[in-house]
Design an enzyme around this catalytic site. Structure first.
Site, PDB file in Angstrom:
ATOM      1  N   ASP A  16       0.862  -1.184   0.000  1.00 27.16           N
ATOM      2  CA  ASP A  16       0.000   0.000   0.000  1.00 27.16           C
ATOM      3  C   ASP A  16       0.900   1.237   0.000  1.00 27.16           C
ATOM      4  O   ASP A  16       1.563   1.536   0.988  1.00 27.16           O
ATOM      5  CB  ASP A  16      -0.898  -0.012   1.244  1.00 27.16           C
ATOM      6  CG  ASP A  16      -1.884   1.149   1.285  1.00 27.16           C
ATOM      7  OD1 ASP A  16      -1.766   2.064   0.445  1.00 27.16           O
ATOM      8  OD2 ASP A  16      -2.763   1.145   2.164  1.00 27.16           O
ATOM      9  N   ASP A 111      -2.729   2.572  -6.166  1.00 27.66           N
ATOM     10  CA  ASP A 111      -1.691   2.651  -5.129  1.00 27.66           C
ATOM     11  C   ASP A 111      -1.571   1.377  -4.306  1.00 27.66           C
ATOM     12  O   ASP A 111      -0.935   1.385  -3.247  1.00 27.66           O
ATOM     13  CB  ASP A 111      -1.962   3.837  -4.193  1.00 27.66           C
ATOM     14  CG  ASP A 111      -3.257   3.698  -3.415  1.00 27.66           C
ATOM     15  OD1 ASP A 111      -4.164   2.973  -3.891  1.00 27.66           O
ATOM     16  OD2 ASP A 111      -3.385   4.311  -2.342  1.00 27.66           O
ATOM     17  N   GLU A 112      -2.147   0.267  -4.783  1.00 31.03           N
ATOM     18  CA  GLU A 112      -2.106  -0.988  -4.025  1.00 31.03           C
ATOM     19  C   GLU A 112      -1.855  -2.162  -4.964  1.00 31.03           C
ATOM     20  O   GLU A 112      -2.305  -2.167  -6.112  1.00 31.03           O
ATOM     21  CB  GLU A 112      -3.424  -1.227  -3.282  1.00 31.03           C
ATOM     22  CG  GLU A 112      -3.767  -0.194  -2.236  1.00 31.03           C
ATOM     23  CD  GLU A 112      -5.134  -0.450  -1.616  1.00 31.03           C
ATOM     24  OE1 GLU A 112      -5.308  -0.126  -0.430  1.00 31.03           O
ATOM     25  OE2 GLU A 112      -6.030  -0.966  -2.319  1.00 31.03           O
TER      26      GLU A 112
END
Length: 425
Positions: A16, A111-112
Site C-alpha cells: 500500500d 496505489d495498491e
C-alpha cells in the site's frame, strides 16, 4: 484465483503506497518535500482534497475536505493540481519492481498491489526480508520520497489488514499465532470491506467485534450475511484459503467529474464535459471489446437536489456520440414535459455517466436497417492507433477543442485499463 483448504504460511504481501498522489508530486518537486500539500482536481476554494500528503494528514487534513476548510486548519497547506499521467507512470514502475520478485502480482488499485509468493517459497526463505527489499527497490528504482506499508499474511485479506495497521512505512505480519492479538484492539469497521451498514447487521446478530466474527461458525455467518459472503469471512479469518485474488471483468463503468465554478458558467462547456464523459466510456468499452445495454446519467446540484435517469437500450451501444445524443434527447424531453430549467445549469456540482449490462462485441446482433460493422471496426482501429502512436495523433472531431474543459483525473479504484493485457492469475 481461489486457493481453498487450510493455509497458514504468510506468503502473501499487500503493498500500500502511502499518500501516493501527494508523494508522487513531492518526488518530482523538491520544494514540496516535507511540506503539507493537498492534491486537488481544482485548486479554487471550493476544490476538494483528493490526496493529502503524510505531513498534511498529521495536521488533520482529510480526504474529501473542501480546500477552503483545509486551509483554515492548516494555513501553510500547499494546493497542487492533480496530474493523473504522472501517477499512472509511477504505478507502472512500481508494478515492474514487484514483478521482479514473482510473476504473481495483482494490481488492486492505483496505489495498491498484491504480491503472492506462494509458488516461490523455495526462492525466498524469509518473507520479511523480501518486504524490506521491496521497500528498498521502490526507494532506489522508482523514487526516494515514495514510501509504502506492507502487510504479510497467509491470504490477501489479512495482508491488506496488516498494511493498514502501521502507516506510513509500516510492516506487519499476521499469522495464526498473532491474529487474535491483532483483532483484539480493532472495531468491525476497521476490517477492509466492512462498512457501517454491514457492521450494524453483524452487531444486531450479536457479532460485536472482529474476534466474535472470527469465532462465529460459517453457518451462522452465512445466515447473518444471507449469502456466500458469510462463508468467505470465515475463510479469511480462519486461514481457510484465498478468496480475494480473482481478477474479474467489468460489471459496470462510470465516468464522473466534479464541476468547477468556471465550467458551470457556460452551457457549452457543460455540454463538452458530457461529451467527454461519454468518450471516456467509449474508450473503455472498446478496450474491453464490449457493448452496453443500459446507460444512466446522474448529477448533483449545490442546493442538494439531484437528477437521475436510466435507459435500457433497444440495441447495444458503444459509440460515444450515440450515448451523448441519447442523453441529450432525454434531457430535452424531461425539460419539455416538466417545463423546468435546463438540467445542465449553473448550480450543477457534479455529473456522471454509467454503462452496464455488457455484451461481448462479437455477440452484438446486426441491425435490420443498418450495418454497423465498418463503423465498429473503424472505432476499434482508432484506439489501436492511439495506443501505438499516442492519444493526440488521431482524434475525432468531438475531441478537437481550443480550450478543452475535460480534466484527466484518476481515482484509487479500478486500474484495469492499465493492465488489460496482464492476467497473472
Amino acid at each position: 484465483m481461489k486457493r481453498l483448504g487450510e493455509y497458514t504460511k504468510p506468503t502473501v504481501l499487500f503493498i500500500d503506497m502511502n499518500s501516493f498522489f501527494a508523494s508522487c508530486e513531492q518526488q518530482v518537486n523538491y520544494y514540496l518535500r516535507d511540506r503539507p500539500i493537498a492534491v486537488c482536481v481544482y485548486t479554487g476554494k471550493q476544490g476538494c482534497v483528493i490526496a493529502p500528503s503524510i505531513e498534511a494528514k498529521r495536521l488533520g487534513i482529510k480526504l474529501g475536505m473542501r480546500l477552503d476548510e483545509a486551509v483554515k486548519i492548516c494555513p501553510n497547506l500547499v494546493p497542487v493540481e492533480t496530474n493523473p499521467e504522472r501517477y499512472r507512470t509511477f504505478h507502472v514502475k512500481i508494478i515492474e519492481v514487484l514483478q521482479q520478485f514473482t510473476p504473481d502480482v495483482l494490481p488492486k488499485s492505483i496505489d495498491e498491489a498484491v504480491v503472492d509468493l506462494t509458488r516461490c517459497q523455495l526462492m525466498y526463505k524469509d518473507v520479511r526480508e523480501v518486504a524490506y527489499q521491496i521497500k528498498r527497490d521502490i526507494h532506489d528504482k522508482v523514487g526516494d520520497y515514495l514510501r509504502c506499508s506492507i502487510g504479510i499474511a497467509p491470504n490477501a485479506f489479512l495482508a491488506k489488514l496488516g498494511s493498514d495497521l502501521q502507516k506510513p512505512d509500516g510492516l506487519v505480519v499476521i499469522t495464526p499465532e498473532t491474529i487474535d492479538d491483532v483483532l483484539l484492539n480493532l472495531k468491525l469497521t476497521d476490517l477492509p470491506g466492512i462498512g457501517s451498514r454491514m457492521a450494524k447487521r453483524l452487531e444486531d446478530q450479536g457479532i460485536l467485534t472482529p474476534l466474535n466474527l472470527r469465532y462465529a461458525s460459517p453457518q451462522r455467518l452465512r445466515a447473518v450475511c444471507k449469502s456466500i459472503i458469510g462463508w468467505h469471512w470465515h475463510l479469511r479469518l480462519n486461514f481457510g484459503g484465498e478468496v480475494d485474488m480473482e481478477t474479474t471483468a467489468y460489471k459496470s463503468m462510470q465516468a464522473m467529474r466534479t464541476i468547477s465554478t468556471a465550467q458551470r458558467r457556460s452551457a457549452e462547456q457543460l455540454d463538452e464535459l458530457l461529451q467527454s464523459l461519454c468518450l471516456t466510456l467509449e474508450r473503455r468499452m472498446v478496450r474491453q471489446d464490449v457493448f452496453c445495454q443500459v446507460v444512466t446519467f446522474y448529477c448533483r446540484y449545490h442546493d442538494g437536489r439531484n437528477y437521475n435517469d436510466e435507459v435500457k437500450l433497444p440495441e447495444p451501444k458503444q459509440d460515444s456520440m450515440e450515448l451523448y445524443q441519447l442523453i441529450r434527447q432525454r434531457f430535452e424531453r424531461f425539460q419539455k414535459v416538466n417545463q423546468c430549467e435546463p438540467i445542465l445549469n449553473r448550480s450543477i456540482r457534479s455529473m456522471s455517466v454509467s454503462v452496464f449490462r455488457f455484451i461481448p462485441a462479437q455477440l452484438v446482433p446486426f441491425s435490420l436497417f443498418e450495418d454497423n460493422t465498418r463503423k465498429n471496426t473503424l472505432r476499434k482501429t482508432i484506439y489501436e492507433v492511439k495506443a501505438k502512436f499516442g492519444s493526440d495523433k488521431l482524434m475525432r472531431a468531438t475531441e478537437l477543442r481550443d480550450n478543452p474543459v475535460f480534466r484527466d483525473v484518476i481515482g484509487f479504484g479500478s486500474i484495469k485499463d492499465l493492465h488489460d493485457d496482464e492476467n497473472p492469475f
